[in-house]
Structures are given as C-alpha cells and as structure tokens.
Design a protein around this motif. Structure first.
Motif, PDB file in Angstrom:
ATOM      1  N   ARG A  26     -17.232  10.046 -41.475  1.00 63.41           N
ATOM      2  CA  ARG A  26     -18.007  11.080 -40.811  1.00 63.41           C
ATOM      3  C   ARG A  26     -17.222  11.784 -39.701  1.00 63.41           C
ATOM      4  O   ARG A  26     -17.509  12.920 -39.364  1.00 63.41           O
ATOM      5  N   SER A  27     -16.294  11.094 -39.042  1.00 60.70           N
ATOM      6  CA  SER A  27     -15.409  11.707 -38.036  1.00 60.70           C
ATOM      7  C   SER A  27     -16.154  12.237 -36.819  1.00 60.70           C
ATOM      8  O   SER A  27     -15.826  13.313 -36.296  1.00 60.70           O
ATOM      9  N   PHE A  28     -17.152  11.475 -36.358  1.00 61.39           N
ATOM     10  CA  PHE A  28     -17.888  11.884 -35.165  1.00 61.39           C
ATOM     11  C   PHE A  28     -17.622  10.983 -33.962  1.00 61.39           C
ATOM     12  O   PHE A  28     -18.290  11.100 -32.944  1.00 61.39           O
ATOM     13  N   ALA A  29     -16.644  10.093 -34.064  1.00 54.05           N
ATOM     14  CA  ALA A  29     -16.229   9.319 -32.896  1.00 54.05           C
ATOM     15  C   ALA A  29     -15.348  10.196 -32.013  1.00 54.05           C
ATOM     16  O   ALA A  29     -14.794  11.211 -32.461  1.00 54.05           O
ATOM     17  N   ASP A  30     -15.213   9.816 -30.744  1.00 55.55           N
ATOM     18  CA  ASP A  30     -14.302  10.523 -29.848  1.00 55.55           C
ATOM     19  C   ASP A  30     -12.884  10.385 -30.405  1.00 55.55           C
ATOM     20  O   ASP A  30     -12.406   9.278 -30.636  1.00 55.55           O
ATOM     21  N   ASN A  31     -12.215  11.504 -30.623  1.00 56.54           N
ATOM     22  CA  ASN A  31     -10.912  11.467 -31.282  1.00 56.54           C
ATOM     23  C   ASN A  31      -9.846  10.754 -30.470  1.00 56.54           C
ATOM     24  O   ASN A  31      -8.909  10.171 -31.026  1.00 56.54           O
ATOM     25  N   GLU A  32      -9.968  10.776 -29.155  1.00 53.43           N
ATOM     26  CA  GLU A  32      -8.958  10.149 -28.296  1.00 53.43           C
ATOM     27  C   GLU A  32      -9.202   8.654 -28.118  1.00 53.43           C
ATOM     28  O   GLU A  32      -8.255   7.866 -28.069  1.00 53.43           O
ATOM     29  N   THR A  33     -10.455   8.255 -28.037  1.00 51.94           N
ATOM     30  CA  THR A  33     -10.775   6.861 -27.712  1.00 51.94           C
ATOM     31  C   THR A  33     -11.288   6.048 -28.901  1.00 51.94           C
ATOM     32  O   THR A  33     -11.314   4.826 -28.832  1.00 51.94           O
ATOM     33  N   ILE A  35     -14.350   5.914 -29.779  1.00 50.29           N
ATOM     34  CA  ILE A  35     -15.651   5.380 -29.369  1.00 50.29           C
ATOM     35  C   ILE A  35     -16.774   6.209 -30.001  1.00 50.29           C
ATOM     36  O   ILE A  35     -16.730   7.443 -29.985  1.00 50.29           O
ATOM     37  N   VAL A  36     -17.794   5.527 -30.545  1.00 48.83           N
ATOM     38  CA  VAL A  36     -18.941   6.233 -31.113  1.00 48.83           C
ATOM     39  C   VAL A  36     -19.999   6.458 -30.027  1.00 48.83           C
ATOM     40  O   VAL A  36     -20.094   5.702 -29.062  1.00 48.83           O
ATOM     41  N   GLY A  37     -20.801   7.512 -30.227  1.00 47.63           N
ATOM     42  CA  GLY A  37     -21.798   7.886 -29.234  1.00 47.63           C
ATOM     43  C   GLY A  37     -23.224   7.752 -29.730  1.00 47.63           C
ATOM     44  O   GLY A  37     -23.499   7.152 -30.783  1.00 47.63           O
ATOM     45  N   LYS A  38     -24.160   8.351 -28.965  1.00 49.84           N
ATOM     46  CA  LYS A  38     -25.588   8.245 -29.264  1.00 49.84           C
ATOM     47  C   LYS A  38     -25.943   8.841 -30.625  1.00 49.84           C
ATOM     48  O   LYS A  38     -26.869   8.383 -31.288  1.00 49.84           O
ATOM     49  N   ASP A  39     -25.202   9.887 -31.035  1.00 50.46           N
ATOM     50  CA  ASP A  39     -25.504  10.509 -32.324  1.00 50.46           C
ATOM     51  C   ASP A  39     -25.232   9.554 -33.482  1.00 50.46           C
ATOM     52  O   ASP A  39     -25.983   9.517 -34.467  1.00 50.46           O
ATOM     53  N   VAL A  40     -24.205   8.735 -33.343  1.00 48.65           N
ATOM     54  CA  VAL A  40     -23.893   7.749 -34.381  1.00 48.65           C
ATOM     55  C   VAL A  40     -24.951   6.640 -34.389  1.00 48.65           C
ATOM     56  O   VAL A  40     -25.360   6.166 -35.455  1.00 48.65           O
ATOM     57  N   VAL A  41     -25.395   6.231 -33.209  1.00 44.76           N
ATOM     58  CA  VAL A  41     -26.471   5.231 -33.107  1.00 44.76           C
ATOM     59  C   VAL A  41     -27.700   5.706 -33.865  1.00 44.76           C
ATOM     60  O   VAL A  41     -28.267   4.974 -34.693  1.00 44.76           O
ATOM     61  N   GLU A  42     -28.112   6.932 -33.612  1.00 49.54           N
ATOM     62  CA  GLU A  42     -29.317   7.477 -34.237  1.00 49.54           C
ATOM     63  C   GLU A  42     -29.137   7.665 -35.742  1.00 49.54           C
ATOM     64  O   GLU A  42     -30.064   7.433 -36.530  1.00 49.54           O
ATOM     65  N   TYR A  43     -27.959   8.074 -36.143  1.00 49.91           N
ATOM     66  CA  TYR A  43     -27.635   8.288 -37.564  1.00 49.91           C
ATOM     67  C   TYR A  43     -27.868   7.011 -38.372  1.00 49.91           C
ATOM     68  O   TYR A  43     -28.539   7.027 -39.416  1.00 49.91           O
ATOM     69  N   TYR A  44     -27.355   5.902 -37.895  1.00 49.70           N
ATOM     70  CA  TYR A  44     -27.531   4.636 -38.612  1.00 49.70           C
ATOM     71  C   TYR A  44     -28.941   4.071 -38.429  1.00 49.70           C
ATOM     72  O   TYR A  44     -29.509   3.483 -39.355  1.00 49.70           O
ATOM     73  N   ARG A  45     -29.521   4.258 -37.247  1.00 51.74           N
ATOM     74  CA  ARG A  45     -30.868   3.749 -36.992  1.00 51.74           C
ATOM     75  C   ARG A  45     -31.877   4.359 -37.962  1.00 51.74           C
ATOM     76  O   ARG A  45     -32.740   3.653 -38.503  1.00 51.74           O
ATOM     77  N   ARG A  46     -31.772   5.653 -38.184  1.00 51.86           N
ATOM     78  CA  ARG A  46     -32.720   6.339 -39.071  1.00 51.86           C
ATOM     79  C   ARG A  46     -32.690   5.749 -40.473  1.00 51.86           C
ATOM     80  O   ARG A  46     -33.729   5.599 -41.126  1.00 51.86           O
ATOM     81  N   ARG A  47     -31.492   5.438 -40.963  1.00 48.83           N
ATOM     82  CA  ARG A  47     -31.390   4.884 -42.315  1.00 48.83           C
ATOM     83  C   ARG A  47     -31.984   3.482 -42.385  1.00 48.83           C
ATOM     84  O   ARG A  47     -32.653   3.129 -43.365  1.00 48.83           O
ATOM     85  N   LEU A 343     -24.302  19.365 -44.029  1.00 48.10           N
ATOM     86  CA  LEU A 343     -24.343  17.937 -43.739  1.00 48.10           C
ATOM     87  C   LEU A 343     -23.045  17.369 -43.185  1.00 48.10           C
ATOM     88  O   LEU A 343     -23.041  16.274 -42.627  1.00 48.10           O
ATOM     89  N   LEU A 344     -21.934  18.094 -43.333  1.00 43.22           N
ATOM     90  CA  LEU A 344     -20.670  17.585 -42.798  1.00 43.22           C
ATOM     91  C   LEU A 344     -20.399  18.071 -41.367  1.00 43.22           C
ATOM     92  O   LEU A 344     -19.481  17.577 -40.724  1.00 43.22           O
ATOM     93  N   LYS A 345     -21.202  18.986 -40.897  1.00 45.22           N
ATOM     94  CA  LYS A 345     -20.972  19.554 -39.561  1.00 45.22           C
ATOM     95  C   LYS A 345     -21.708  18.801 -38.451  1.00 45.22           C
ATOM     96  O   LYS A 345     -21.411  18.962 -37.275  1.00 45.22           O
ATOM     97  N   LYS A 346     -22.680  17.989 -38.843  1.00 45.25           N
ATOM     98  CA  LYS A 346     -23.431  17.232 -37.836  1.00 45.25           C
ATOM     99  C   LYS A 346     -23.943  15.943 -38.459  1.00 45.25           C
ATOM    100  O   LYS A 346     -23.943  15.778 -39.684  1.00 45.25           O
ATOM    101  N   LEU A 347     -24.360  15.026 -37.615  1.00 44.17           N
ATOM    102  CA  LEU A 347     -24.968  13.783 -38.074  1.00 44.17           C
ATOM    103  C   LEU A 347     -26.470  14.010 -38.188  1.00 44.17           C
ATOM    104  O   LEU A 347     -27.124  14.335 -37.193  1.00 44.17           O
ATOM    105  N   TYR A 348     -26.994  13.828 -39.355  1.00 48.77           N
ATOM    106  CA  TYR A 348     -28.401  14.158 -39.637  1.00 48.77           C
ATOM    107  C   TYR A 348     -29.168  12.895 -39.972  1.00 48.77           C
ATOM    108  O   TYR A 348     -28.674  12.046 -40.703  1.00 48.77           O
TER     109      TYR A 348
END
Length: 348
Positions: A26-33, A35-47, A343-348
């Motif tokens: 998905r490539s939504f982690a911080d590119n430098e660190t 680290i995944v953020g709140k959007d990734v948490v919600e993405y997996y939680r919904r499923r 669907l590739l531009k954001k975490l849905y």
C-alpha cells in the motif's frame, strides 16, 4: 452453503471466517521512518470489524536494505513496533487475527531506496526492468557473503521477535515473486557454489534457515510461508518440473514443522502440470492448512473449500474495493468493482 463464512479454529487462531485478506503493498507508511499512522490502523480495523478471518499485512521490511519502493513499513525500530501495536490492538478489539508479512526484495531495488546501500542478491546478476514507482533501472546487486547471509537471517529473526512484541498473531515470510528468498530458490538468479547454491534442495537452504529462525521466535504453528513460480521481473519464468519442485519445497516446510502454507499464483484455475492446478498439486503432498489465492471469485473459492483443495481463501482487490466484503457475501449483495485510480491513492 457458503463455506467462506464458516468460522474455523486454525492452530492457535480462532478465525471469524475462512476469508483471508491477501498481502497487498500500500505504501502509506512514512517513507523516511517506515512508521505506519492512524490511516493504516483504521484500514486494517475496518476489515477485521467486517469479519475477515485472517489479515495478512502488506509487506513489511526486516531492514532498510530490504526496501523495494516508497512508503514501505518496517519492523526493525522501537517506533515502528509501537506504531504496529496500535494496528494489532484495533484488529484484536474487533475479534480479528493479523499476521505480519516480512518482505526483503533482494536485487529488486535501488540505492536511493535503501539508504545508499547496493541491492543484495545470492549472485551478482542484475535484474531487467525498472524499480517500482522509482522508475529507474534495477542496479547490479552485491553477491551476499556468508556474513551477509547470516546478518539477513538475524534481521528476519529480530523482525519476527518485534512482530510478536507488536502484538501480531504470527508472521508470514514472503518467499515468492522473485524477491530475495525466491532469488536463492531459483537457478536463474542463484549461481552460488557454496551451501546456499547448487541443486534445488541446496538452493532452498537460505529459505529453510530463515523459516527456522522465525519459527523459533513465534512458533512453527504461527509461521506461514508464501511461495510461487511467479517472478515479478521474469514474467515468462516456469519451473522445469513443478512436481519435483513442490515436493522439495514441502519437504523443507515439513522439516521446520510449519502448519500453514500460502502457494501464490495469478490464476487459481490455471493448470500447472498433469492436469492439476498449483493448489491441487500442493494438496497432493500437503495435509495441513493451505491458503488459496489467485484472482479468486466467491464461487470458485467455495468450490475449492468444499473439495478440500484449500482451507482458507485469500482475496486482494475485492477486499480493497469492499471493506465490507464478508457482509456483502453474507447478504448476497453485489461487490463494488476494483478501481485502481481511486483505491491506490488513499486507504479506504
């Protein structure tokens, strides 16, 4: 009867259904660190909230040098562990089960993605093509020394330990699609003359040692291996003898004590040898859990579950497009079609 919706006890895991969320970059982690953020948490939680039985994460790097494109998460720093803990907590609160897929791309990268390091590979053979999203040619890799190999095995071991600390229920090792482990497994990319090269079984040594190291950390019953004939950079590659190859792979998996394997193909129905599909061939030699994947639809998955060819069915794009995938199946509602532009531009 819809077998996909049946709950199942799989080793230590009590799964809500036989539906698996396939690993998808998905490539939504911080590119430098990493680290995944709140959007990734919600993405997996919904499923998980929707009833997905087993979630396999996007590929997670065991080290910076294993990174093959922008925005890939890691599991090698304390901050990365703490960020993933929020994901696993959210999934578990919804009754879900989640495993971390560990992914080292080997030669399929560029020094601009790996902190200035050259790509690593079993042999000094350059891949053809362009690096994903970076769109620059693959660079000539360094042939890994014995010390390099031991270092990478230790990185997998640490990443598995970190996955456990982050609350993951297990680990999947990405040993498919032409990435580092698969590069060792394949004669086209492995020309070594030491114990990590040679005949087919010898070439599987690197994979075997990684599986042993990971299983030691999380338990063999909580370790999954993904393997495949498919190579992302070698689209015409085929195994010389699929049956001999599968027998060799499965011998390794049994030696480690694995219980769940994930044979990967682009087309679940494609015949690979002797009128058998990949999963039918694997079932011939494997009595434990098989995750089926390969552009499955609901009917094909149900039939394969009923026949016993597979035990769980993995879906990728349909679950991206339908966070409520399980509920739609349950209510016999039409699935929303996958649209990459959205669907590739954001975490849905």
């Amino acid at each position: 009867m819809n077998h996909l919706l049946d709950p199942v006890q799989l080793n230590n895991w009590k799964l809500q259904s036989k539906v698996v969320m396939a690993p998808m970059t998905r490539s939504f982690a911080d590119n430098e660190t990493g680290i995944v953020g709140k959007d990734v948490v919600e993405y997996y939680r919904r499923r998980a909230a929707n009833g997905i039985g087993l979630i396999i994460t996007e590929g997670i790097n065991p080290s910076l040098r294993g990174k093959g494109t922008f925005g890939v998460p890691g599991l090698y720093t304390d901050k990365q562990i703490k960020a993933w803990q929020k994901v696993t907590d959210a999934v578990h609160l919804e009754g879900g089960t989640i495993v971390a897929q560990l992914w080292h791309v080997g030669r399929l990268t560029h020094h601009e993605l790996t902190g200035g390091y050259a790509p690593q590979a079993p042999s000094k053979i350059k891949a053809d093509g362009l690096v994903h999203r970076l769109r620059k040619p693959y660079e000539s890799p360094e042939q890994m020394s014995f010390h390099d190999i031991q270092s990478v095995i230790n990185q997998y071991s640490l990443a598995a330990r970190n996955a456990k600390a982050a609350g993951f229920d297990g680990v999947e090792i990405h040993g498919a699609h032409g990435y580092l482990i698969d590069q060792f497994n394949t004669n086209v990319t492995n020309k070594r003359e030491d114990k990590y090269g040679g005949d087919l079984y010898q070439r599987l040594t690197f994979m075997k040692e990684i599986l042993h190291a990971v299983a030691k950390e999380v338990g063999p019953q909580n370790t999954i291996i993904r393997f495949s004939e498919i190579k992302d950079d070698l689209p015409t590659f085929k195994w010389d003898n699929p049956e001999i190859t599968i027998k060799a792979f499965i011998q390794v998996f049994k030696e480690i004590g694995l219980k769940t394997i994930h044979p990967s193909t682009n087309n679940f129905k494609e015949v690979i040898t002797n009128e058998m599909t990949l999963h039918q061939l694997v079932r011939k030699y494997w009595d434990d859990t098989i995750i089926g994947v390969g552009n499955l639809d609901v009917d094909t998955a149900n039939n394969a579950l009923k026949e016993g060819t597979i035990d769980l069915a993995a879906f990728g794009r349909p679950i991206l497009a339908n966070p409520d995938f399980v509920q739609r199946i349950k209510k016999n509602k039409k699935l929303t079609s996958y649209n990459s532009k959205n669907l590739l531009k954001k975490l849905y």
